[in-house]
Design an enzyme around this catalytic site. Structure first.
Site, PDB file in Angstrom:
ATOM      1  N   ARG A  56      -8.202   7.596  13.881  1.00 42.14           N
ATOM      2  CA  ARG A  56      -7.422   7.152  12.931  1.00 42.14           C
ATOM      3  C   ARG A  56      -8.538   6.429  12.042  1.00 42.14           C
ATOM      4  O   ARG A  56      -8.091   6.176  10.874  1.00 42.14           O
ATOM      5  CB  ARG A  56      -6.448   6.043  13.436  1.00 42.14           C
ATOM      6  N   TYR A 109       5.199  11.895 -11.379  1.00 41.34           N
ATOM      7  CA  TYR A 109       5.748  12.982 -10.333  1.00 41.34           C
ATOM      8  C   TYR A 109       6.777  12.012  -9.505  1.00 41.34           C
ATOM      9  O   TYR A 109       6.909  10.726  -9.460  1.00 41.34           O
ATOM     10  CB  TYR A 109       4.814  12.939  -9.052  1.00 41.34           C
ATOM     11  N   ASP A 181      -4.088   9.964 -11.686  1.00 44.29           N
ATOM     12  CA  ASP A 181      -3.787  10.946 -10.745  1.00 44.29           C
ATOM     13  C   ASP A 181      -4.113  12.359 -11.250  1.00 44.29           C
ATOM     14  O   ASP A 181      -3.823  12.595 -12.226  1.00 44.29           O
ATOM     15  CB  ASP A 181      -2.178  11.087 -10.525  1.00 44.29           C
ATOM     16  N   LYS A 206      -2.293  20.817  -3.186  1.00 48.22           N
ATOM     17  CA  LYS A 206      -2.000  21.772  -3.938  1.00 48.22           C
ATOM     18  C   LYS A 206      -3.278  22.295  -4.460  1.00 48.22           C
ATOM     19  O   LYS A 206      -3.700  23.220  -3.637  1.00 48.22           O
ATOM     20  CB  LYS A 206      -1.625  20.765  -5.541  1.00 48.22           C
TER      21      LYS A 206
END
Length: 399
Positions: A56, A109, A181, A206
């Site tokens: 983590r 988005y 972004d 993406k």
């Protein structure tokens, strides 16, 4: 490391030393990493030694991907997260406090928009949306407590181009963090730090990974102190990426530039073809002369149009259904960046949480589609879209 001479313990010895090394990055799925002594563990946690403790808090496969993206963006200290929205969340909640105000682009988005409209206000962070293509409109939305501006270089899904230069100047003047972004444009099309950004965000899911089999995000701040705050928040809240997804993403990134260039070339061809088809009322592609931000796109993107094309059919939901049914061989799916061309319908996917009136105000009709262009032969794609648009038009004519 102590050796297991008798081979009697459950866990095996570490891998044997080798004079050579693997060409492919090894996959490291281990959740825990063993240290020799408490002193050594202290040295790792306090930065005197580099090493891993608990996945983590970091693992080799995430570091390999982060370093590759750092190099592409021209910075250091980036973190990889479990999704693109995890990266957005790390930036928003890791760097903002209750009482702060953040301005977002008004065509973000869909889930970023929901975060702005619902979740941040619930946590005491005020939000306002403004047109990122109009620096004056953004300036009017600022308040004394404004701490951050979040924009997409090219908006999802209407492909409007933000006035990054004007926004960067405004943020410098007001001492506001500019978070960009860069998912649609990628570092191949645009490098935000060279244009005044303070923070860069990616959905690695993406184009960068590019095969629809990875879910990852990335965030980085130019200021090392802010980058460390991002890292600590991501570790604390468990925004941890999967080692396997990181391993797959690295593989995809090796071919990224070739895929990007091929898909971009085809996107420009497809955009012009769509504009010639009866039944298509609007085509949006940054390098087309009829794009509302054409001049800015040419200047800002250095001639890169990227691989996304949006268009609007002259029809409603029935025409949209007919179009997707007839688009033989193309995936109708709410994603982008795959090696194959995918179709997205914002009204039923990414922007479904908006009311019909809100979608209309943003130009998102039932006939609006976003296309993520892949690696197919351009002539084959043109044929598919010709047939699909004809099918959609026939439904409208019959109605």
């Amino acid at each position: 490391m102590k050796k297991n001479a008798r081979g009697s313990l459950v866990r095996p010895d570490p891998l044997p030393d080798s004079a050579s090394h693997p060409v492919v990055t090894p996959l490291s799925p281990s959740v825990v990493y063993a240290s020799e002594t408490p002193d050594m563990l202290d040295d790792q946690y306090e930065g005197r030694l580099h090493g891993y403790t608990y996945s983590r808090e970091g693992h080799p496969n995430a570091d390999v991907v982060a370093a590759r993206l750092d190099a592409m963006e021209g910075v250091s200290g980036g973190i990889v997260t479990g999704s693109g929205m995890a990266a957005v969340t790390a930036v928003m909640l890791g760097l903002l406090d209750a009482g702060d105000h953040v301005v977002g682009g008004n065509q973000l988005y869909g889930r970023s928009m929901r975060l702005m409209n619902e979740d941040l206000p619930r946590l005491g962070i005020a939000t306002t949306l403004a047109d990122p293509g109009d620096a004056a409109a953004v300036a009017a939305a600022l308040r004394p407590e404004t701490r951050m501006l979040l924009v997409e270089v090219v908006s999802n899904p209407t492909l409007r181009v933000a006035d990054i230069e004007g926004l960067a100047a405004l943020c410098r003047e007001r001492n506001i963090l500019l978070a960009v972004d860069n998912t649609f444009t990628t570092p191949r099309g645009f490098r935000p730090f060279e244009h005044g950004a303070d923070i860069v965000i990616h959905s690695l899911t993406k184009l960068l990974a590019g095969h629809s089999d990875v879910m990852l995000g990335y965030a980085v701040a130019r200021d090392p102190a802010l980058a460390e705050k991002l890292r600590v928040f991501a570790v604390t809240t468990g925004l941890t990426p999967s080692p396997f997804d990181c391993w797959l993403a690295e593989r995809g990134m090796l071919s990224f530039e070739l895929r990007f260039d091929r898909a971009q070339q085809t996107a420009a061809i497809l955009a012009d073809h769509l504009a010639s088809l009866p039944g298509v009322t609007r085509v949006i592609y940054p390098l087309r002369a009829d794009h509302p931000d054409h001049d800015r796109a040419k200047l800002l993107l250095n001639g890169q149009g990227c691989n996304m094309v949006s268009f609007e059919l002259n029809g409603g939901r029935a025409s949209a259904n007919a179009f997707t049914r007839a688009a033989d061989g193309l995936s109708f799916a709410p994603t982008l960046g795959d090696v194959g061309t995918t179709l997205s319908h914002p009204a039923s996917s990414s922007h479904r949480v908006m009311s019909p009136a809100e979608r209309k105000a943003n130009g998102l009709s039932e006939g609006f589609f976003r296309v993520s262009v892949g690696l197919e032969d351009p002539d084959h794609l043109k044929s598919i879209f010709t047939d699909a648009v004809a099918a959609a038009t026939a439904v409208r004519t019959d109605a």
